[in-house]
Design an enzyme around this catalytic site. Structure first.
Site, mmCIF file in Angstrom:
data_model
loop_
_atom_site.group_PDB
_atom_site.id
_atom_site.type_symbol
_atom_site.label_atom_id
_atom_site.label_comp_id
_atom_site.label_asym_id
_atom_site.label_seq_id
_atom_site.Cartn_x
_atom_site.Cartn_y
_atom_site.Cartn_z
ATOM 1 C CG MET A 246 9.691 -32.748 17.663
ATOM 2 S SD MET A 246 10.791 -31.899 16.829
ATOM 3 C CE MET A 246 10.578 -30.173 17.138
ATOM 4 C CG ASP B 233 13.207 -27.933 11.290
ATOM 5 O OD1 ASP B 233 13.113 -28.628 11.824
ATOM 6 O OD2 ASP B 233 14.003 -26.662 11.880
ATOM 7 C CG HIS C 193 12.003 -32.555 11.126
ATOM 8 N ND1 HIS C 193 12.040 -31.918 12.624
ATOM 9 C CD2 HIS C 193 11.054 -33.591 11.574
ATOM 10 C CE1 HIS C 193 10.907 -32.214 13.082
ATOM 11 N NE2 HIS C 193 10.449 -33.090 12.680
ATOM 12 C CG MET D 273 8.203 -30.990 11.526
ATOM 13 S SD MET D 273 8.533 -29.559 12.731
ATOM 14 C CE MET D 273 9.843 -28.901 11.772
ATOM 15 C CG HIS E 265 17.604 -30.460 11.146
ATOM 16 N ND1 HIS E 265 17.385 -31.447 11.591
ATOM 17 C CD2 HIS E 265 16.493 -29.777 11.549
ATOM 18 C CE1 HIS E 265 16.045 -31.871 11.821
ATOM 19 N NE2 HIS E 265 15.673 -30.586 11.986
ATOM 20 C CG MET F 230 7.944 -26.283 9.528
ATOM 21 S SD MET F 230 7.976 -25.117 10.567
ATOM 22 C CE MET F 230 9.641 -25.417 11.384
ATOM 23 C CG ASP G 294 14.445 -30.059 15.885
ATOM 24 O OD1 ASP G 294 14.753 -28.850 16.123
ATOM 25 O OD2 ASP G 294 13.893 -30.084 14.973
#
Length: 245
Positions: A138, A36, A67, A69, A34, A38, A177
């Site tokens: 989330m 993240d 993911h 974001m 995974h 950002m 998550d």
């Protein structure tokens, strides 16, 4: 038969020894990783990018779960798909053209997924379930590792599983998550989730942690919990878990 999937969070790994950590996590049972991503605007932090995805892609054959974001995620779908992402999650809150963006993910060759912040209602994705293969819920307010667990998200996952059943979308997987550990993974399994992002709560618990052993333990405890849940008739339905995906 569907399987429990635990996706270690690359953000929590040792970025100076990333290939080493990928190998250790694979030894512990990791079959999904995974990322993240950002941007410092959609969430109050900046983390990772397509370059990290590309680097891990060169180190493993297992699927990569990215993911986003970030605001306007549709601008970066092709970039992350080309970097090697197999699943791309975009936030329902981050784009005004969610249907189009999910289709763009599919067109780019990745599995489309939609992510929801804790306070975002499920109705916001009801009309894009036909374009979605995974819904990421989330369980913390996003932006940083180690955020406080929000208990109400367990009910949200249960309501989501029910909504999927009622709309003929049982094929859609539910990912969680945030604060995934032995206790919460059992709760979310019973609610109907099957993919879990593992971070500081369950795998990278402190500096010097044996991440191979911690991931292996988390998997073992999750499988044991699922057996107990199915024995009691929970986790949505036995039919869903025995379907192929």
């Amino acid at each position: 038969m569907r399987k429990i999937k635990i996706a270690p969070s690359i953000m929590c790994a040792d970025l100076l020894n990333l290939e080493r950590d990928v190998r250790r996590l694979e030894k512990g049972g990791a079959r999904l990783f995974h990322f993240d991503i950002m941007d410092g605007t959609f969430v109050p932090n900046i983390a990772l990018g397509a370059g990290i995805v590309k680097a891990v892609r060169a180190s493993t054959r297992h699927p990569l779960d990215t993911h986003l974001m970030i605001i306007h995620p549709e601008k970066y779908i092709r970039q992350f798909a080309d970097a090697g992402s197999d699943i791309i999650s975009i936030h329902a809150e981050a784009t005004v053209h969610l249907d189009r963006a999910l289709q763009a993910i599919k067109d780019a060759g990745a599995r489309p997924a939609v992510a929801l912040n804790p306070s975002t209602p499920l109705n916001s994705i009801r009309h894009v379930l036909d374009k979605t293969e995974v819904v990421l819920v989330m369980a913390v307010n996003p932006g940083f590792a180690g955020q406080a667990f929000i208990p109400g998200t367990v009910r949200k996952v249960a309501d989501l599983r029910k909504m999927l059943q009622e709309n003929g979308a049982e094929r859609v997987e539910i990912e969680v998550d945030g604060c995934v550990n032995d206790r919460t993974i059992a709760m979310f399994l019973e609610a109907g989730a099957n993919i879990f992002v593992g971070g500081t709560a369950g795998i990278f618990t402190k500096e010097g942690t044996d991440i191979t052993a911690s991931l292996s333990r988390l998997y073992a405890n999750a499988r044991s919990s699922l057996k107990d849940i199915l024995r009691k008739g929970g986790a949505g339905s036995r039919k869903w878990w025995t379907q192929k995906n």
